[in-house]
Design an enzyme around this catalytic site. Structure first.
Site, PDB file in Angstrom:
ATOM      1  N   HIS A   1      53.996  67.892  20.477  1.00 36.14           N
ATOM      2  CA  HIS A   1      53.728  68.911  21.494  1.00 36.14           C
ATOM      3  C   HIS A   1      52.436  68.601  22.257  1.00 36.14           C
ATOM      4  O   HIS A   1      52.350  68.767  23.474  1.00 36.14           O
ATOM      5  CB  HIS A   1      53.645  70.275  20.799  1.00 36.14           C
TER       6      HIS A   1
ATOM      7  N   SER B   1      59.061  74.938  24.087  1.00 33.63           N
ATOM      8  CA  SER B   1      58.623  73.552  23.878  1.00 33.63           C
ATOM      9  C   SER B   1      59.058  73.052  22.500  1.00 33.63           C
ATOM     10  O   SER B   1      59.576  71.943  22.372  1.00 33.63           O
ATOM     11  CB  SER B   1      57.096  73.443  23.989  1.00 33.63           C
TER      12      SER B   1
ATOM     13  N   ARG C   1      53.898  69.569  16.152  1.00 32.08           N
ATOM     14  CA  ARG C   1      52.768  70.001  16.972  1.00 32.08           C
ATOM     15  C   ARG C   1      52.026  68.798  17.564  1.00 32.08           C
ATOM     16  O   ARG C   1      51.518  68.866  18.691  1.00 32.08           O
ATOM     17  CB  ARG C   1      51.822  70.927  16.178  1.00 32.08           C
TER      18      ARG C   1
END
Lengths: 207, 207
Positions: free
Chosen positions: B40, B14, B37
């Site tokens: 994400h 990812s 993040r």
């Protein structure tokens, strides 16, 4: 400082802005509530384009809730986000097993995600009629396997994992399971989206 | 079925996809981790444009965590999302009082949000050094008042409320409080974003 302090006023005004900018009200009040509440949670109008709501899913969720079912949420965040006070009116509980000792152990042994093992555990309880998957595509892959093998017969699946690996594919898969669903096409979604969808239906049930 | 089953592989792939599509790696590894993040968590690249990270905020958060501070999270979702096992290594706790009986009562009496009253309660504890506000603009307005009046001196504020009424304004306000901050400009943000920012820093601390 001059700002709106009352929570109900803030929410009312937010939905007015959303309706105005979206430029529409959906005929079905549940559909309208689901789409707008997800936009409210994410501030992302793209959800109006990517949410797909199966024609039988709202009815199935309402019936399951009225029957006092359990709802499986795939993360603590899904569980935190769902309005449990409203659910309690119907005797409904939200359950999840990713932190259970046996689940953690089995996942480590098999080298698979805890959510896969947790969902297997959920399928052993027939009263788990709604699955709300906001995070883990692997939970959906596991659920598919269990449905195919006859171990799971949910009334509804809210399948909205977010992410870059497997999320989009997992949601396309949800549509092929023969179970009424709500999904978000593509990468977007997430635990708050899953929780919000349940809440939108719950609040409409009380109207 | 052929899909990636190992959580660490899914996460690694990812972040590769995110770096590839974003087309960059930020010089500061904490900044890089925070931005990627959050993407994400949300699958939304717009966050790369709207996150603002004060130059002193990462250092302040690391020092506060190392000192065993408390982190105030404004919702159960923020609290659920933060990796509490990692925090426990430093003796850090996440706290929140919106469900406390006295807070619910006072909010109802004053006709204000519970988050406003809850944050006032948090400011009475000097060890609450980090505020992570993912949901309620009113929590930030309340925090401003408490800082202005000398009742609160946080080391860092993560101010990322999501929403249509007051959210954008509340985040602009955060930048004027004289406290290092991380914010998301405009409407977007949310509890998972707040939790993710803390986690991104925590994971980098352990690298």
């Amino acid at each position: 400082m001059d700002f709106i302090k009352k929570p109900q006023d803030i929410e009312k005004r937010s939905f007015e802005i959303i309706t105005e900018e979206l430029g529409k009200t959906y005929d079905d009040r549940f559909v309208d509530a689901i789409i707008k509440r997800v936009i409210h949670t994410t501030a992302d109008f793209e959800y109006a384009e990517i949410i797909e709501i199966h024609p039988d899913v709202v009815k199935n969720i309402i019936n399951a809730i009225k029957s006092g079912c359990k709802i499986y949420g795939d993360t603590q965040m899904v569980m935190s986000g769902i309005n449990k006070r409203r659910l309690a009116k119907y005797g409904v509980e939200v359950c999840n097993f990713v932190h259970d000792e046996d689940v953690v152990k089995e996942a480590k042994e098999l080298g698979v995600t805890r959510s896969m093992v947790s969902i297997k555990k959920a399928c052993k309880d027939e009263n788990v009629k709604i699955f709300a998957i906001g995070n883990a595509p692997t939970a959906i892959f596991a659920l598919k396997k269990l449905i195919d093998e006859g171990y799971a017969k949910p009334n509804a699946i809210i399948g909205v994992p977010v992410g870059f690996v497997g999320a989009a594919e997992s949601k396309e898969l949800v549509k092929e399971l023969g179970v009424p669903y709500i999904i978000t096409r593509g990468r977007k979604g997430g635990s708050p989206v899953a929780a919000t969808i349940i809440n939108a239906i719950l609040y409409q049930m009380d109207e």
